[in-house]
Design a protein around this motif. Structure first.
Motif, PDB file in Angstrom:
ATOM      1  N   GLY A   2       0.813  -1.202   0.000  1.00 51.11           N
ATOM      2  CA  GLY A   2       0.000   0.000   0.000  1.00 51.11           C
ATOM      3  C   GLY A   2       0.848   1.254   0.000  1.00 51.11           C
ATOM      4  O   GLY A   2       1.830   1.355  -0.742  1.00 51.11           O
ATOM      5  N   PRO A   3       0.519   2.234   0.857  1.00 46.36           N
ATOM      6  CA  PRO A   3       1.243   3.508   0.856  1.00 46.36           C
ATOM      7  C   PRO A   3       2.590   3.467   1.568  1.00 46.36           C
ATOM      8  O   PRO A   3       3.325   4.449   1.569  1.00 46.36           O
ATOM      9  N   SER A  19       1.224   8.323   1.102  1.00 43.81           N
ATOM     10  CA  SER A  19      -0.139   8.773   1.372  1.00 43.81           C
ATOM     11  C   SER A  19      -0.094  10.119   2.075  1.00 43.81           C
ATOM     12  O   SER A  19       0.637  10.288   3.054  1.00 43.81           O
ATOM     13  N   HIS A  20      -0.870  11.087   1.572  1.00 44.88           N
ATOM     14  CA  HIS A  20      -0.917  12.403   2.210  1.00 44.88           C
ATOM     15  C   HIS A  20      -1.402  12.294   3.652  1.00 44.88           C
ATOM     16  O   HIS A  20      -0.900  12.985   4.545  1.00 44.88           O
ATOM     17  N   GLU A  21      -2.396  11.422   3.868  1.00 43.17           N
ATOM     18  CA  GLU A  21      -2.960  11.296   5.207  1.00 43.17           C
ATOM     19  C   GLU A  21      -1.928  10.744   6.183  1.00 43.17           C
ATOM     20  O   GLU A  21      -1.746  11.271   7.289  1.00 43.17           O
ATOM     21  N   LEU A  22      -1.245   9.669   5.772  1.00 43.67           N
ATOM     22  CA  LEU A  22      -0.234   9.080   6.652  1.00 43.67           C
ATOM     23  C   LEU A  22       0.937  10.037   6.865  1.00 43.67           C
ATOM     24  O   LEU A  22       1.474  10.133   7.964  1.00 43.67           O
TER      25      LEU A  22
END
Length: 229
Positions: A2-3, A19-22
């Motif tokens: 994944g990210p 990932s921007h969120e992570l």
């Protein structure tokens, strides 16, 4: 998966966050994350740019620089990288079909050309000919890799150390000259240059620091530019 991507660079285990969120969650907790000793060994070459700052100085500089790196500006930088790649391909195609290419120096020169165009909008002939600056940068990176891995700890005055310091001084002086020339531009010269070459990473750094220019020495500006190099 994944990210999150686990890898090794220069024998060091690294994790890439895609990932921007992570990434946002990671950066919120950044006060608990510190650079390894390997990063500190690179300080003579790369100074105190964003890549090497920690804790509150890092947060301050990140907040200062972030607004200047819009998606549009990043896209323009990427287009310059694409152009360098196309030029390398064309240079290879221009050779006779039976010509044997030494790939490593070609890629080293391409990397230098990418640095100069994306950071300074400076087009050189590095792809075709190489340059003293590309050779100096290459030597710094090779020696820096050894230091990062802990293969060379003692900093007494050996020929190797003197060569390393000379290359660093050479590259730093050149970057300072380019930054000073940009600071000396008139508004007319700035507008004309941007029509010819577009904006670059040095523009972004200087714009971000414009309101606080008196707080940054030339060395600090150079270090921030070196981060993006």
């Amino acid at each position: 998966r994944g990210p999150l991507v686990s890898m090794r660079i220069l024998l060091q285990p690294l994790i890439s966050i895609g990932s921007h969120e992570l990434a946002g969650e990671f950066l919120k907790q950044y006060h608990a994350v510190h650079k390894s000793e390997g990063w500190h060994r690179l300080h003579p070459a790369f100074g105190q740019g964003l890549l090497f700052l920690e804790d509150h100085p890092w947060q301050r500089m990140r907040k200062l620089l972030n607004p200047s790196f819009s998606d549009m500006r990043v896209s323009e930088v990427m287009s310059k990288i694409d152009q360098v790649c196309y030029e390398l391909i064309e240079a290879i195609r221009a050779q006779p079909a039976d010509h044997k290419h030494n790939v490593l120096p070609l890629l080293q020169n391409m990397a230098y050309e990418v640095i100069m165009r994306t950071t300074f909008s400076h087009k050189s002939s590095a792809i075709a000919e190489g340059s003293p600056y590309s050779r100096a940068i290459d030597a710094i990176l090779v020696e820096g890799a050894a230091r990062f891995q802990g293969m060379y700890h003692k900093l007494f005055r050996t020929a190797r150390q003197r060569a390393y310091e000379k290359n660093i001084e050479y590259v730093h002086k050149y970057f300072v000259e380019l930054i000073q020339a940009r600071l000396d531009e008139s508004q007319t010269e700035l507008a004309e240059r941007r029509v010819r070459t577009g904006v670059d990473l040095l523009d972004a750094v200087l714009e971000a620091c414009a309101d606080m220019r008196d707080e940054f020495s030339m060395e600090e500006l150079r270090d921030q530019v070196t981060t993006f190099m």
